[in-house]
Design a protein around this motif. Structure first.
Motif, short mmCIF file in Angstrom:
data_model
loop_
_atom_site.label_atom_id
_atom_site.label_comp_id
_atom_site.label_asym_id
_atom_site.label_seq_id
_atom_site.Cartn_x
_atom_site.Cartn_y
_atom_site.Cartn_z
N ALA A 152 7.01 -9.56 -8.65
CA ALA A 152 5.23 -8.98 -7.51
C ALA A 152 5.92 -8.76 -5.74
O ALA A 152 5.58 -8.26 -5.13
N MET A 153 7.71 -9.85 -5.56
CA MET A 153 7.33 -10.16 -4.94
C MET A 153 8.26 -8.90 -3.99
O MET A 153 8.28 -8.30 -3.25
N ASP A 154 8.86 -7.77 -5.08
CA ASP A 154 9.29 -6.76 -4.67
C ASP A 154 9.02 -5.77 -4.18
O ASP A 154 9.07 -4.90 -3.40
N ARG A 155 7.49 -6.12 -4.78
CA ARG A 155 5.95 -5.27 -4.97
C ARG A 155 5.35 -4.89 -3.06
O ARG A 155 5.48 -4.16 -2.41
N VAL A 156 5.25 -6.67 -2.87
CA VAL A 156 4.91 -6.47 -1.55
C VAL A 156 5.56 -6.11 -0.66
O VAL A 156 5.37 -5.39 0.15
N ARG A 157 7.20 -6.03 -0.77
CA ARG A 157 7.89 -5.79 -0.08
C ARG A 157 7.78 -4.18 -0.11
O ARG A 157 8.30 -3.11 0.95
N GLY A 158 7.95 -3.68 -0.93
CA GLY A 158 8.18 -2.36 -1.08
C GLY A 158 6.64 -1.61 -0.54
O GLY A 158 6.84 -0.44 0.13
N LEU A 159 5.27 -2.13 -0.61
CA LEU A 159 4.01 -1.71 -0.17
C LEU A 159 4.55 -1.31 0.82
O LEU A 159 3.94 -0.66 1.63
N ILE A 160 4.61 -2.87 1.32
CA ILE A 160 4.63 -3.10 3.55
C ILE A 160 5.21 -2.39 3.55
O ILE A 160 5.40 -1.49 5.05
N ASN A 161 6.16 -2.25 3.20
CA ASN A 161 8.03 -1.60 4.22
C ASN A 161 7.54 0.07 3.87
O ASN A 161 8.06 1.48 4.73
N GLY A 162 7.13 0.37 2.53
CA GLY A 162 6.62 2.23 2.35
C GLY A 162 5.12 2.38 3.24
O GLY A 162 5.40 4.29 3.38
N LEU A 182 -4.98 8.61 6.77
CA LEU A 182 -5.89 7.28 7.54
C LEU A 182 -6.01 5.61 6.02
O LEU A 182 -5.08 4.52 6.09
N PRO A 183 -6.25 6.62 4.73
CA PRO A 183 -6.64 5.96 3.76
C PRO A 183 -4.87 5.66 3.20
O PRO A 183 -4.75 3.94 2.16
N ASP A 184 -4.24 6.54 2.75
CA ASP A 184 -2.77 6.01 2.18
C ASP A 184 -1.84 4.44 3.28
O ASP A 184 -1.56 3.99 2.58
N GLN A 185 -2.30 5.20 4.49
CA GLN A 185 -1.02 4.01 5.28
C GLN A 185 -2.18 2.54 5.34
O GLN A 185 -1.51 1.78 4.87
N VAL A 186 -3.68 2.13 4.84
CA VAL A 186 -4.17 1.76 4.54
C VAL A 186 -3.77 0.60 3.66
O VAL A 186 -3.99 -0.35 3.11
N ASN A 187 -4.11 1.76 2.19
CA ASN A 187 -3.74 1.22 0.39
C ASN A 187 -2.43 0.77 0.61
O ASN A 187 -2.35 -0.31 0.23
N SER A 188 -1.44 0.83 1.56
CA SER A 188 0.05 0.12 1.24
C SER A 188 0.00 -0.88 1.95
O SER A 188 0.72 -2.60 1.17
N TRP A 189 -0.40 -1.19 3.18
CA TRP A 189 -0.78 -2.63 4.03
C TRP A 189 -2.17 -3.45 3.24
O TRP A 189 -1.79 -4.36 2.08
#
Length: 329
Positions: free
Chosen positions: A131-141, A148-155
């Motif tokens: 789960a921690m890795d998924r947080v980092r992957g999504l935020i850093n990705g 805009l929707p894709d950027q928002v979804n990653s954050w």
């Protein structure tokens, strides 16, 4: 309808229709209908999640079947038992009697081992790390060149998975739509509602009033209803924005607001709005962006710079999230 009856209907769909899918290898339940008390009532704002294992993708999405709303997704490959035990979503399913169909017997064997070893600490730590890795992957990705929707979804989802770290540590359901409600209940049991406030603060809604959430829900209803009749089969979440899905997306959010959980409702409100705009874009349509930007502004995530700053706050908070999770193991 009781949860157990809904599960049997899901099994019936697999037997009568799912098993005919190309390369069908098996199917299993996942999500809240699996974790719930079998004697409990299936809420009108809930669906029943079925995962099909097949050689070819078979993401059928949401559809009505025998009086329930099914959501069918698929995997083309299920890894080893160790892979499943390390994956917090898969392990969450397989530690319970989830198997609906299993021609080869492999899913049943995985379920047997996962149910036996699920609560062992090394596997809990592996899933929390996942789960921690998924947080980092999504935020850093976050791709600042993406729509805009894709950027928002990653954050948004990177931020929201912080709740899953805690739920996984405590052997709770890492639910999707109601994640902030579930983590609030967990932290309340442990006298740590202060940490729940910090999670809401990372999302940007800790101080959001009922009136503001209701305003944003009213805007979401407009774009949802304007988009629900549009068919875009190529869009992954097409069936999430349909009249059939309205009770989950809209009524479920309104229900949380009525229960005084308006801040906890914000996560799925943003996710649904983002999916509406993405579906409209896939259909070559526009409109309704202004109200979305107003929602993002209230969360402090309106611009690329805002989202990067908020993402950095999430990454900086991860040591505290981990420390709190370890106290819940």
């Amino acid at each position: 309808m009781r949860i157990e009856q809904a599960r049997q209907i899901a099994r019936q769909w697999v037997r009568d229709e799912g098993a005919a899918l190309p390369g069908f290898q098996g199917a299993f339940l996942t999500g809240s209908a699996l974790w719930a008390d079998p004697g409990a009532e299936l809420a009108a704002t809930s669906d029943v999640d079925v995962m099909v294992v097949a050689d070819q993708p078979a993401n059928l999405g949401k559809f009505r079947y025998e009086g329930i709303l099914l959501e069918v997704s698929s995997l083309t490959r299920l890894g080893s038992t160790h892979d499943v035990l390390s994956d917090y979503h898969l392990a969450g399913s397989f530690h319970l009697p989830c198997v609906l169909a299993d021609p080869s017997g492999r899913l049943t064997e995985i379920q047997r081992v996962v149910s036996r070893d699920f609560a062992e600490r090394p596997w809990i730590l592996a899933r929390c790390t996942d789960a921690m890795d998924r947080v980092r992957g999504l935020i850093n990705g976050i791709d600042e060149r993406a729509p805009l929707p894709d950027q928002v979804n990653s954050w948004l989802f990177g931020t929201g998975v912080t709740t899953h770290v805690l739920l996984v540590a405590a052997l709770r359901n890492p639910t999707i739509r109601r994640r902030y409600v579930a983590v609030r209940d967990l932290l309340a049991e442990h006298g740590r509602l202060d940490f729940h406030e910090s999670l809401l603060d990372l999302l940007g809604c800790a101080d959001m009033s009922v009136a503001r959430v209701e305003r944003h829900l009213a805007a979401l209803e407009k774009v949802f209803d304007a988009t629900a009749g549009v068919r875009v089969p190529s869009y992954r979440f097409d069936s999430d924005i349909t009249p059939l899905a309205r009770p989950v997306a809209i009524d479920g959010t309104r229900e949380l607001i009525a229960r005084g959980l308006h801040r906890e409702a914000v996560f799925w409100l943003v996710a649904t709005y983002s999916r509406c705009l993405a579906k409209r874009a896939a259909a070559g349509e526009s409109g309704y962006e202004d109200a979305f930007r107003e929602l993002l502004a209230d969360l402090g995530a309106e611009t690329r710079r805002d989202r990067r700053r908020r993402g950095d706050l999430v990454l900086a908070a991860l040591p505290g999230v981990w420390q709190t999770a370890m106290a819940l193991c």
